[in-house]
Design a protein around this motif. Structure first.
Motif, PDB file in Angstrom:
ATOM      1  N   UNK A  90      -6.300   4.203   8.742  1.00 37.56           N
ATOM      2  CA  UNK A  90      -6.370   2.941   8.885  1.00 37.56           C
ATOM      3  C   UNK A  90      -6.530   2.588  10.550  1.00 37.56           C
ATOM      4  N   UNK A  91      -6.123   3.161  11.035  1.00 34.21           N
ATOM      5  CA  UNK A  91      -6.574   3.039  12.624  1.00 34.21           C
ATOM      6  C   UNK A  91      -8.030   2.960  13.053  1.00 34.21           C
ATOM      7  N   UNK A  92      -8.735   3.946  12.241  1.00 33.65           N
ATOM      8  CA  UNK A  92      -9.977   4.458  12.506  1.00 33.65           C
ATOM      9  C   UNK A  92     -10.724   2.839  11.870  1.00 33.65           C
ATOM     10  N   UNK A  93     -10.132   2.360  10.786  1.00 33.67           N
ATOM     11  CA  UNK A  93     -10.657   0.984  10.124  1.00 33.67           C
ATOM     12  C   UNK A  93     -10.307  -0.277  11.033  1.00 33.67           C
ATOM     13  N   UNK A  94      -9.618   0.047  12.051  1.00 30.67           N
ATOM     14  CA  UNK A  94      -9.153  -1.148  12.756  1.00 30.67           C
ATOM     15  C   UNK A  94      -8.143  -2.033  11.873  1.00 30.67           C
ATOM     16  N   UNK A  95      -7.432  -1.461  10.928  1.00 24.47           N
ATOM     17  CA  UNK A  95      -6.513  -2.215  10.236  1.00 24.47           C
ATOM     18  C   UNK A  95      -5.009  -1.799  10.176  1.00 24.47           C
ATOM     19  N   UNK A  96      -4.810  -0.959  10.805  1.00 25.16           N
ATOM     20  CA  UNK A  96      -3.237  -0.331  11.128  1.00 25.16           C
ATOM     21  C   UNK A  96      -2.350  -1.693  11.468  1.00 25.16           C
ATOM     22  N   UNK A  97      -2.569  -2.052  12.414  1.00 25.08           N
ATOM     23  CA  UNK A  97      -1.645  -3.067  12.593  1.00 25.08           C
ATOM     24  C   UNK A  97      -1.498  -4.187  11.742  1.00 25.08           C
ATOM     25  N   UNK A  98      -2.373  -4.570  10.899  1.00 26.77           N
ATOM     26  CA  UNK A  98      -2.338  -5.380   9.697  1.00 26.77           C
ATOM     27  C   UNK A  98      -1.646  -5.006   8.535  1.00 26.77           C
ATOM     28  N   UNK A  99      -1.857  -3.874   8.250  1.00 24.84           N
ATOM     29  CA  UNK A  99      -1.316  -3.071   7.412  1.00 24.84           C
ATOM     30  C   UNK A  99       0.027  -2.525   7.332  1.00 24.84           C
ATOM     31  N   UNK A 138      -2.212  11.198   7.769  1.00 25.70           N
ATOM     32  CA  UNK A 138      -3.583  11.178   7.590  1.00 25.70           C
ATOM     33  C   UNK A 138      -4.180   9.410   7.369  1.00 25.70           C
ATOM     34  N   UNK A 139      -3.434   8.930   6.476  1.00 29.32           N
ATOM     35  CA  UNK A 139      -3.527   7.533   6.161  1.00 29.32           C
ATOM     36  C   UNK A 139      -3.455   6.464   7.407  1.00 29.32           C
ATOM     37  N   UNK A 140      -2.434   6.749   8.228  1.00 39.92           N
ATOM     38  CA  UNK A 140      -2.418   5.924   9.365  1.00 39.92           C
ATOM     39  C   UNK A 140      -3.533   6.318  10.394  1.00 39.92           C
ATOM     40  N   UNK A 141      -4.085   7.436  10.337  1.00 41.78           N
ATOM     41  CA  UNK A 141      -5.330   7.571  11.163  1.00 41.78           C
ATOM     42  C   UNK A 141      -6.513   7.030  10.602  1.00 41.78           C
ATOM     43  N   UNK A 200       0.836  -1.102  -0.004  1.00 50.23           N
ATOM     44  CA  UNK A 200      -0.049   0.088   0.098  1.00 50.23           C
ATOM     45  C   UNK A 200       1.132   1.243   0.047  1.00 50.23           C
ATOM     46  N   UNK A 201       0.746   1.755  -1.035  1.00 46.53           N
ATOM     47  CA  UNK A 201       1.672   3.248  -1.129  1.00 46.53           C
ATOM     48  C   UNK A 201       1.124   4.632  -0.617  1.00 46.53           C
ATOM     49  N   UNK A 202       1.964   5.073   0.270  1.00 47.07           N
ATOM     50  CA  UNK A 202       1.315   6.553   0.752  1.00 47.07           C
ATOM     51  C   UNK A 202       2.544   7.020   1.177  1.00 47.07           C
ATOM     52  N   UNK A 203       2.841   8.120   1.986  1.00 43.78           N
ATOM     53  CA  UNK A 203       3.748   8.965   2.357  1.00 43.78           C
ATOM     54  C   UNK A 203       4.188   8.194   3.766  1.00 43.78           C
ATOM     55  N   UNK A 204       5.365   8.357   3.890  1.00 42.48           N
ATOM     56  CA  UNK A 204       5.771   7.684   5.324  1.00 42.48           C
ATOM     57  C   UNK A 204       4.995   8.336   6.474  1.00 42.48           C
ATOM     58  N   UNK A 205       4.313   7.419   7.196  1.00 41.43           N
ATOM     59  CA  UNK A 205       3.535   7.758   8.495  1.00 41.43           C
ATOM     60  C   UNK A 205       4.288   8.190   9.525  1.00 41.43           C
ATOM     61  N   UNK A 206       5.721   8.196   9.513  1.00 40.83           N
ATOM     62  CA  UNK A 206       6.399   8.536  10.600  1.00 40.83           C
ATOM     63  C   UNK A 206       6.636  10.112  10.386  1.00 40.83           C
ATOM     64  N   UNK A 207       6.224  10.637   9.218  1.00 39.29           N
ATOM     65  CA  UNK A 207       6.598  12.148   9.132  1.00 39.29           C
ATOM     66  C   UNK A 207       5.795  12.918   8.037  1.00 39.29           C
ATOM     67  N   UNK A 208       5.616  12.066   6.958  1.00 44.84           N
ATOM     68  CA  UNK A 208       4.977  12.808   5.684  1.00 44.84           C
ATOM     69  C   UNK A 208       3.469  12.980   6.009  1.00 44.84           C
ATOM     70  N   UNK A 209       2.806  14.311   5.949  1.00 48.69           N
ATOM     71  CA  UNK A 209       1.424  14.515   6.427  1.00 48.69           C
ATOM     72  C   UNK A 209       0.507  13.524   5.531  1.00 48.69           C
ATOM     73  N   UNK A 210       0.407  13.180   4.247  1.00 43.54           N
ATOM     74  CA  UNK A 210      -0.507  12.284   3.798  1.00 43.54           C
ATOM     75  C   UNK A 210      -0.220  10.888   4.493  1.00 43.54           C
ATOM     76  N   UNK A 211       0.891  10.460   4.827  1.00 47.63           N
ATOM     77  CA  UNK A 211       1.143   9.265   5.487  1.00 47.63           C
ATOM     78  C   UNK A 211       0.383   9.204   7.015  1.00 47.63           C
TER      79      UNK A 211
END
Length: 259
Positions: free
Chosen positions: A156-165, A151-154, A138-149
């Motif tokens: 995926x957490x809302x969807x309950x899929x962050x740990x998996x993805x 937002x994407x992490x948030x 799954x391509x997105x910005x680095x969730x450690x610091x890039x804004x789109x990443x």
């Protein structure tokens, strides 16, 4: 002879003023703003006699904020999220009274243009791991610091899929780099901004993440401390965040808050 000497002296005094008036303004801007800003530059130059040319530096907001912290000569900072503007503000690197957030965006899921995957309504029940397949990333910005990443992490957490993805994320250094991975088919799915997806011929829009799944995507603009007392820089900020630019921002897919 004396008149000629006086004229030459007056010309010499005028040259530094003219040079200052025409010195480019340096704009550090989030990668997702680049097409709209390129389109706005001619309108800025035509808006008033003597408006200086613009020098752009486009990258992830995190990279730009750190460059400003290290002394990079930016006059304006246009961030893709509030936290990175907070970062420079907390270090005294912007003029806080100039900070404004008039643009918004949406977070979307994209696939390569030739993907057979049909559009879908994204929600907590959407199984993104299944859509990726056994090896897909799954391509997105680095969730450690890039804004789109971030937002994407948030989302995926809302969807309950962050740990998996999380282990399957292709971490790009900007939203445009993430988009390119999907365009090339190197990732079967990507999370980017709506504006970037609309500009690309190489991806198809699969769905929009619900607004409640992540913090609002907003773009704070501000003058840097370096631009204090710089009238053209202040005029540029007013131009970019004011009514003269609204239609261009909307044409590129941004939501614009009414003044």
């Amino acid at each position: 002879m004396r008149r000629r000497t006086l004229l030459l002296a007056a010309s010499a005094l005028a040259l530094p003023t003219l040079a200052r008036a025409q010195a480019p303004l340096t704009v550090f801007a989030a990668a997702s703003l680049q097409d709209a800003l390129r389109a706005l530059e001619p309108a800025w130059r035509a808006a008033a006699p003597g408006n200086p040319p613009l020098r752009f530096s486009f990258a992830a907001s995190s990279a730009l904020a750190r460059q400003i912290e290290q002394g990079a000569p930016a006059d304006l900072f246009l961030s893709a999220d509030e936290p990175w503007m907070d970062y420079v503000a907390q270090r005294g690197l912007i003029l806080p009274e100039t900070r404004t957030s008039s643009l918004g965006n949406a977070l979307v899921l994209v696939a390569p243009a030739d993907s057979p995957q049909p559009p879908l309504a994204l929600g907590r029940g959407t199984d993104l791991a299944a859509l990726l397949g056994p090896q897909g990333r799954l391509a997105t910005g680095d969730p450690a610091h890039v804004p789109v990443g971030l937002y994407a992490k948030a989302a995926l957490e809302w969807m309950g899929q962050w740990a998996t993805l999380a282990p399957r994320i292709a971490r790009a250094d900007s939203v445009r780099a993430a988009l390119l991975l999907v365009e090339r088919g190197e990732a079967p799915l990507g999370i980017v901004y709506l504006t970037d997806a609309k500009l690309s011929q190489g991806v198809k829009l699969l769905g929009t993440f619900p607004a409640e799944s992540h913090p609002p995507v907003t773009y704070p603009f501000a003058l840097t401390k370096r631009a204090e007392g710089n009238a053209p820089a202040r005029a540029l900020l007013a131009f970019l965040s004011g009514p003269a630019s609204i239609e261009t921002w909307r044409r590129f897919g941004f939501a614009v808050a009414q003044p």
